[in-house]
Structures are given as C-alpha cells and as structure tokens.
Design a protein around this motif. Structure first.
Motif, mmCIF file in Angstrom:
data_model
loop_
_atom_site.group_PDB
_atom_site.id
_atom_site.type_symbol
_atom_site.label_atom_id
_atom_site.label_comp_id
_atom_site.label_asym_id
_atom_site.label_seq_id
_atom_site.Cartn_x
_atom_site.Cartn_y
_atom_site.Cartn_z
ATOM 1 N N TYR A 117 91.598 -67.064 -92.146
ATOM 2 C CA TYR A 117 91.356 -65.662 -92.508
ATOM 3 C C TYR A 117 92.455 -64.702 -92.060
ATOM 4 O O TYR A 117 92.355 -63.499 -92.291
ATOM 5 C CB TYR A 117 90.021 -65.193 -91.921
ATOM 6 N N GLY A 118 93.473 -65.213 -91.404
ATOM 7 C CA GLY A 118 94.541 -64.341 -90.930
ATOM 8 C C GLY A 118 94.090 -63.454 -89.777
ATOM 9 O O GLY A 118 94.688 -62.420 -89.510
ATOM 10 N N VAL A 119 93.017 -63.849 -89.118
ATOM 11 C CA VAL A 119 92.478 -63.075 -87.995
ATOM 12 C C VAL A 119 93.214 -63.481 -86.731
ATOM 13 O O VAL A 119 93.455 -64.644 -86.485
ATOM 14 C CB VAL A 119 90.962 -63.339 -87.819
ATOM 15 N N LYS A 120 93.567 -62.467 -85.925
ATOM 16 C CA LYS A 120 94.273 -62.760 -84.670
ATOM 17 C C LYS A 120 93.304 -62.919 -83.546
ATOM 18 O O LYS A 120 92.293 -62.390 -83.429
ATOM 19 C CB LYS A 120 95.253 -61.646 -84.343
ATOM 20 N N VAL A 160 88.762 -72.607 -82.132
ATOM 21 C CA VAL A 160 88.044 -71.751 -83.080
ATOM 22 C C VAL A 160 88.925 -70.574 -83.487
ATOM 23 O O VAL A 160 89.016 -70.226 -84.667
ATOM 24 C CB VAL A 160 86.707 -71.262 -82.479
ATOM 25 N N ALA A 161 89.591 -69.959 -82.500
ATOM 26 C CA ALA A 161 90.471 -68.820 -82.790
ATOM 27 C C ALA A 161 91.606 -69.240 -83.724
ATOM 28 O O ALA A 161 91.937 -68.525 -84.677
ATOM 29 C CB ALA A 161 91.036 -68.254 -81.485
ATOM 30 N N GLU A 162 92.167 -70.411 -83.482
ATOM 31 C CA GLU A 162 93.248 -70.917 -84.328
ATOM 32 C C GLU A 162 92.754 -71.165 -85.754
ATOM 33 O O GLU A 162 93.423 -70.824 -86.728
ATOM 34 C CB GLU A 162 93.800 -72.217 -83.738
ATOM 35 N N TYR A 163 91.556 -71.726 -85.888
ATOM 36 C CA TYR A 163 90.969 -71.980 -87.203
ATOM 37 C C TYR A 163 90.809 -70.668 -87.972
ATOM 38 O O TYR A 163 91.196 -70.566 -89.131
ATOM 39 C CB TYR A 163 89.617 -72.681 -87.046
ATOM 40 N N PHE A 164 90.215 -69.646 -87.326
ATOM 41 C CA PHE A 164 90.001 -68.366 -87.997
ATOM 42 C C PHE A 164 91.329 -67.690 -88.328
ATOM 43 O O PHE A 164 91.451 -67.040 -89.372
ATOM 44 C CB PHE A 164 89.124 -67.434 -87.150
ATOM 45 N N LYS A 165 92.312 -67.855 -87.461
ATOM 46 C CA LYS A 165 93.627 -67.272 -87.719
ATOM 47 C C LYS A 165 94.242 -67.896 -88.973
ATOM 48 O O LYS A 165 94.740 -67.184 -89.853
ATOM 49 C CB LYS A 165 94.547 -67.493 -86.517
ATOM 50 N N LYS A 166 94.167 -69.235 -89.080
ATOM 51 C CA LYS A 166 94.730 -69.919 -90.251
ATOM 52 C C LYS A 166 93.943 -69.603 -91.511
ATOM 53 O O LYS A 166 94.513 -69.344 -92.560
ATOM 54 C CB LYS A 166 94.721 -71.428 -90.023
#
Length: 83
Positions: free
Chosen positions: A80-83, A72-78
């Motif tokens: 939305y650019g969220v870390k 999930v974190a990887e998806y949001f990072k890709k």
C-alpha cells in the motif's frame, strides 16, 4: 456420568473427575456454549501463552514480536505504500 447441582446463586461445582480430565485449575477461564437449547459445552479458554509456537514450522526459529511487527510493516509498505 458425573453430575452437579445448581445452587440458588446459579453456581455449579464441576466434579473433580471432569476438572482433572480437562486439566482445570483455580483461576482458569471457561467458555460455555448452548447447543440446541438443551446441551451445554464447557471449554477451557486458552491463554495467549498457550498459543506460543503454535504456528512455528519445523526448522524455523520463532520470531519476536518486534520482528513480526517489522514484517507486517514491510508488507503494508510494499502493498500500500504505507510507511
């Protein structure tokens, strides 16, 4: 058809035949739904444990919570650019 009587405290004992058919045990949580102001549906509330493996596909290993969180974190990072 099994029947039950409502007590003065608003309690009903679910007939054994129905408890057995639904697999109800002491401590189970039940959901009630009123339909058309006359019919009541009784459903056993599922626990989170019963959901384990529900989305697993054939030939796919189950993921841990940590692995799911990382995905999930990887998806949001890709996205939305969220870390």
């Amino acid at each position: 058809m099994p029947t039950a009587t409502l007590t003065s405290k608003g309690q009903v004992t679910i007939p054994k035949k129905i408890r057995d058919k639904l697999g109800l045990k002491p401590g189970d949580k039940l959901n009630f739904e009123v339909e058309d102001n006359r019919t009541i549906s009784l459903k056993k509330k599922k626990s989170i444990d019963e959901a384990f493996g529900m989305l697993k596909r054939e030939n796919q290993e189950a993921l841990t919570i940590e692995e799911m969180n990382e995905g999930v974190a990887e998806y949001f990072k890709k996205k939305y650019g969220v870390k």
